[in-house]
Write a protein that holds these residues in place. Structure first.
Motif, PDB file in Angstrom:
ATOM      1  N   HIS A 143       0.824  -1.213   0.000  1.00  0.00           N
ATOM      2  CA  HIS A 143       0.000   0.000   0.000  1.00  0.00           C
ATOM      3  C   HIS A 143       0.851   1.252   0.000  1.00  0.00           C
ATOM      4  O   HIS A 143       0.477   2.278  -0.571  1.00  0.00           O
ATOM      5  CB  HIS A 143      -0.927  -0.005   1.219  1.00  0.00           C
ATOM      6  CG  HIS A 143      -2.064  -0.974   1.096  1.00  0.00           C
ATOM      7  ND1 HIS A 143      -2.977  -1.193   2.110  1.00  0.00           N
ATOM      8  CD2 HIS A 143      -2.432  -1.796   0.068  1.00  0.00           C
ATOM      9  CE1 HIS A 143      -3.870  -2.102   1.701  1.00  0.00           C
ATOM     10  NE2 HIS A 143      -3.547  -2.481   0.483  1.00  0.00           N
ATOM     11  N   GLY A 146       1.577   2.273  -3.380  1.00  0.00           N
ATOM     12  CA  GLY A 146       0.417   2.496  -4.228  1.00  0.00           C
ATOM     13  C   GLY A 146      -0.132   1.252  -4.894  1.00  0.00           C
ATOM     14  O   GLY A 146      -0.829   1.348  -5.914  1.00  0.00           O
ATOM     15  N   PHE A 148      -2.668  -1.803  -5.011  1.00  0.00           N
ATOM     16  CA  PHE A 148      -3.904  -2.409  -4.524  1.00  0.00           C
ATOM     17  C   PHE A 148      -3.889  -3.864  -4.944  1.00  0.00           C
ATOM     18  O   PHE A 148      -3.862  -4.181  -6.138  1.00  0.00           O
ATOM     19  CB  PHE A 148      -5.120  -1.686  -5.111  1.00  0.00           C
ATOM     20  CG  PHE A 148      -6.433  -2.363  -4.789  1.00  0.00           C
ATOM     21  CD1 PHE A 148      -7.019  -2.196  -3.543  1.00  0.00           C
ATOM     22  CD2 PHE A 148      -7.075  -3.155  -5.737  1.00  0.00           C
ATOM     23  CE1 PHE A 148      -8.223  -2.824  -3.240  1.00  0.00           C
ATOM     24  CE2 PHE A 148      -8.273  -3.783  -5.439  1.00  0.00           C
ATOM     25  CZ  PHE A 148      -8.853  -3.616  -4.188  1.00  0.00           C
ATOM     26  N   GLU A 177      -3.355  -3.706  -8.856  1.00  0.00           N
ATOM     27  CA  GLU A 177      -3.336  -2.432  -9.581  1.00  0.00           C
ATOM     28  C   GLU A 177      -2.320  -1.512  -8.919  1.00  0.00           C
ATOM     29  O   GLU A 177      -2.288  -1.404  -7.692  1.00  0.00           O
ATOM     30  CB  GLU A 177      -4.717  -1.765  -9.559  1.00  0.00           C
ATOM     31  CG  GLU A 177      -5.848  -2.584 -10.144  1.00  0.00           C
ATOM     32  CD  GLU A 177      -7.203  -1.957  -9.895  1.00  0.00           C
ATOM     33  OE1 GLU A 177      -7.245  -0.877  -9.256  1.00  0.00           O
ATOM     34  OE2 GLU A 177      -8.223  -2.541 -10.313  1.00  0.00           O
ATOM     35  N   LEU A 178      -1.513  -0.849  -9.721  1.00  0.00           N
ATOM     36  CA  LEU A 178      -0.511   0.075  -9.198  1.00  0.00           C
ATOM     37  C   LEU A 178      -0.954   1.498  -9.492  1.00  0.00           C
ATOM     38  O   LEU A 178      -1.182   1.861 -10.650  1.00  0.00           O
ATOM     39  CB  LEU A 178       0.843  -0.204  -9.847  1.00  0.00           C
ATOM     40  CG  LEU A 178       2.093   0.349  -9.158  1.00  0.00           C
ATOM     41  CD1 LEU A 178       2.182  -0.130  -7.709  1.00  0.00           C
ATOM     42  CD2 LEU A 178       3.333  -0.049  -9.927  1.00  0.00           C
ATOM     43  N   HIS A 179      -1.098   2.301  -8.441  1.00  0.00           N
ATOM     44  CA  HIS A 179      -1.585   3.676  -8.569  1.00  0.00           C
ATOM     45  C   HIS A 179      -0.460   4.648  -8.227  1.00  0.00           C
ATOM     46  O   HIS A 179      -0.002   4.696  -7.085  1.00  0.00           O
ATOM     47  CB  HIS A 179      -2.782   3.905  -7.647  1.00  0.00           C
ATOM     48  CG  HIS A 179      -3.961   3.028  -7.944  1.00  0.00           C
ATOM     49  ND1 HIS A 179      -5.011   3.432  -8.744  1.00  0.00           N
ATOM     50  CD2 HIS A 179      -4.243   1.748  -7.569  1.00  0.00           C
ATOM     51  CE1 HIS A 179      -5.903   2.454  -8.842  1.00  0.00           C
ATOM     52  NE2 HIS A 179      -5.453   1.422  -8.134  1.00  0.00           N
ATOM     53  N   ASP A 180      -0.024   5.411  -9.212  1.00  0.00           N
ATOM     54  CA  ASP A 180       1.079   6.346  -9.002  1.00  0.00           C
ATOM     55  C   ASP A 180       0.755   7.385  -7.936  1.00  0.00           C
ATOM     56  O   ASP A 180       1.645   7.851  -7.213  1.00  0.00           O
ATOM     57  CB  ASP A 180       1.435   7.045 -10.311  1.00  0.00           C
ATOM     58  CG  ASP A 180       2.016   6.086 -11.338  1.00  0.00           C
ATOM     59  OD1 ASP A 180       2.540   5.036 -10.914  1.00  0.00           O
ATOM     60  OD2 ASP A 180       1.936   6.373 -12.546  1.00  0.00           O
ATOM     61  N   ALA A 181      -0.510   7.766  -7.838  1.00  0.00           N
ATOM     62  CA  ALA A 181      -0.905   8.797  -6.881  1.00  0.00           C
ATOM     63  C   ALA A 181      -1.129   8.236  -5.479  1.00  0.00           C
ATOM     64  O   ALA A 181      -1.485   8.974  -4.567  1.00  0.00           O
ATOM     65  CB  ALA A 181      -2.171   9.506  -7.370  1.00  0.00           C
ATOM     66  N   LEU A 183      -2.835   5.128  -2.799  1.00  0.00           N
ATOM     67  CA  LEU A 183      -4.156   4.560  -2.573  1.00  0.00           C
ATOM     68  C   LEU A 183      -4.991   5.447  -1.662  1.00  0.00           C
ATOM     69  O   LEU A 183      -4.465   6.122  -0.769  1.00  0.00           O
ATOM     70  CB  LEU A 183      -4.041   3.173  -1.931  1.00  0.00           C
ATOM     71  CG  LEU A 183      -3.286   2.099  -2.713  1.00  0.00           C
ATOM     72  CD1 LEU A 183      -3.322   0.773  -1.952  1.00  0.00           C
ATOM     73  CD2 LEU A 183      -3.858   1.919  -4.113  1.00  0.00           C
ATOM     74  N   THR A 184      -6.288   5.441  -1.893  1.00  0.00           N
ATOM     75  CA  THR A 184      -7.195   6.144  -0.995  1.00  0.00           C
ATOM     76  C   THR A 184      -7.414   5.289   0.246  1.00  0.00           C
ATOM     77  O   THR A 184      -7.111   4.088   0.264  1.00  0.00           O
ATOM     78  CB  THR A 184      -8.551   6.387  -1.672  1.00  0.00           C
ATOM     79  OG1 THR A 184      -9.181   5.114  -1.932  1.00  0.00           O
ATOM     80  CG2 THR A 184      -8.370   7.140  -2.991  1.00  0.00           C
ATOM     81  N   GLN A 187      -9.623   2.354  -0.644  1.00  0.00           N
ATOM     82  CA  GLN A 187      -8.946   1.244  -1.323  1.00  0.00           C
ATOM     83  C   GLN A 187      -8.165   0.397  -0.332  1.00  0.00           C
ATOM     84  O   GLN A 187      -8.178  -0.838  -0.408  1.00  0.00           O
ATOM     85  CB  GLN A 187      -8.013   1.790  -2.409  1.00  0.00           C
ATOM     86  CG  GLN A 187      -8.735   2.335  -3.631  1.00  0.00           C
ATOM     87  CD  GLN A 187      -7.797   3.037  -4.588  1.00  0.00           C
ATOM     88  OE1 GLN A 187      -6.922   3.821  -4.159  1.00  0.00           O
ATOM     89  NE2 GLN A 187      -7.954   2.781  -5.875  1.00  0.00           N
TER      90      GLN A 187
END
Length: 434
Positions: A143, A146, A148, A177-181, A183-184, A187
């Motif tokens: 996490h 980033g 998920f 899933e990889l989120h550059d910004a 995780l919320t 998530q």
């Protein structure tokens, strides 16, 4: 082999072409199969050999094989504990030209085991709690970069022993899933809820099979990942406020994070307008503080808890033999050659597949402590080693990558080490073991 076979790999091993890709994985001949304990998977997974090492081959769709191959590469670049990708294989057809599933090839993580193989008969509460704690650390690390996961479970994780605890590695990234910004919160909580549900189901499955020690609560074990996760996440991300004259708390915060296995790459500090308080918050955290220090000093690449234990022994050695002008690197080299390496070389060759060297060294230190406590005096390391090898190590099952007899059941095969010439206990100068 079909001419349309497509291999995606950072560097193609020619031995890949020799594997029977035109045969469904379920029908691969025994000569191409290595029988090792494996976890439960929605896809067919089998082990094979490739250029002298063991690899896992998973049949899946072309899209999922390539997606997971790319994801494992991204996670490796982010220094997240996960299996090493080897290749994605597409364009498979059988002898009649009928399409076959694509395959993902990954390296088998040496000395790792699925959670079901980490206990011999029944799962004890303390073992279950340590597995869940290790998974919580892995989830926090994922996490933090980033990632998920989307399918957090004990089955999708491999575990390696780490100085009395466990280190967890991601082994299945197909839903990730990889989120550059980043995780919320939603998530992260969703991933955590998936983890809790899956773990409870896995523990209940063990209970139904009579492999859970009496009185163990599956839901309570599953709930443990929630508390462990939030405790660690809080230690990494919470903002802390204190008065200006308590600046020592900055160092304390860093040391607390280091003890959890994380370094601080960046820290934000703000003072109030009147200058009476300071607020700090880590901005970039990375795992492996002790690993990196030990690697820098000795070249040993081990798990975090193992590194912490080895460094403690190194520091004790430094205190005993410290000489004027001897820097840390010089003492570390002396410790490596006079203490660590003689212990590792003293292990008979036929027992070296039992545990990895760093874990053996940790257990030898533990054994020395217990022997010294029982006798009320310090026991020489050479005597400790003999006792440990004969009374402890010989009775463990192997945890390296070794071949066993064919089996299609979840039972653990009898593991055997290959034979060959190497250094034995007789090759060690016992005078070095002080």
């Amino acid at each position: 082999m079909s001419e349309s076979l497509r291999i995606t790999a950072s560097s193609v091993d020619p031995a890949l072409l020799a594997l029977p890709w035109s045969t469904p994985l379920a029908d691969w001949p025994s000569s191409d199969i290595v029988y090792l304990p494996k976890g439960i998977s929605r896809h067919l997974v089998r082990f094979s050999t490739l250029s002298g090492r063991v690899v896992a081959v998973k049949e899946t769709t072309t899209e999922m094989a390539r997606r997971e191959y790319d994801m494992l590469g991204n996670l490796a670049r982010l220094d997240v504990p996960c299996v090493e990708r080897i290749a994605a294989i597409g364009g498979r057809t059988d002898a009649n030209g009928k399409p076959l599933p694509a395959a993902l090839v990954t390296a088998h993580l040496k000395f790792s085991l699925p959670y079901r193989a980490l206990f011999t008969q029944v799962l004890r509460p303390d073992t279950a709690a340590r597995l869940v704690d290790a998974l919580a650390v892995l989830l926090v690390r994922l996490h933090n970069v980033g990632f998920f996961w989307g399918d957090v479970s004990l089955s999708n994780t491999l575990f390696r022993r780490d100085a009395g605890a466990f280190a967890a590695y991601l082994v299945d990234a197909e839903t990730g899933e990889l989120h550059d910004a980043g995780l919320t919160r939603g998530q992260r909580e969703h991933d955590l809820d998936i983890a809790r549900t899956n773990i409870a189901g896995e523990i209940m499955d063990l209970e139904a099979g009579g492999r859970l020690e009496g009185g163990v609560d599956a839901v309570e074990i599953a709930d443990g990942i929630v508390s462990s996760y939030y405790s660690l996440w809080s230690a990494l991300t919470d903002r802390e406020t204190f008065s200006v004259d308590e600046s020592w708390r900055i160092t304390e915060r860093v040391q607390r994070l280091n003890a959890l296995g994380f370094d601080i790459g960046e820290m934000s500090m703000q003072t109030t307008p009147d200058g009476t308080t300071v607020s700090i918050q880590p901005k970039v955290v990375d795992a492996g503080h002790h690993q990196r220090r030990l690697l820098r000093l000795t070249g040993l690449d081990v798990e975090e808890n193992q590194a912490r234990r080895l460094l403690n022994d190194l520091d004790e050695f430094r205190a005993r033999v410290s000489r004027p002008g001897a820097d840390e690197e010089m003492v570390a080299h002396e410790w490596l050659t006079r203490v660590f390496e003689p212990v590792v070389k003293a292990i008979p060759f036929d027992l070296r597949a039992k545990l990895e060297p760093a874990e053996v060294f940790h257990q030898v230190l533990e054994h020395r402590w217990y022997m010294s406590q029982a006798r009320g005096r310090a026991v020489p390391l050479a005597e400790v080693l003999t006792s440990y090898i004969d009374d402890v190590l010989r009775h463990r099952r192997d945890e390296a990558t070794v071949m066993g007899p064919p089996t299609e059941t979840m039972s653990i095969p009898v593991l055997r080490s290959p034979s060959g010439a190497d250094e034995t206990a007789e090759d060690v100068d016992w005078r070095d073991l002080v």
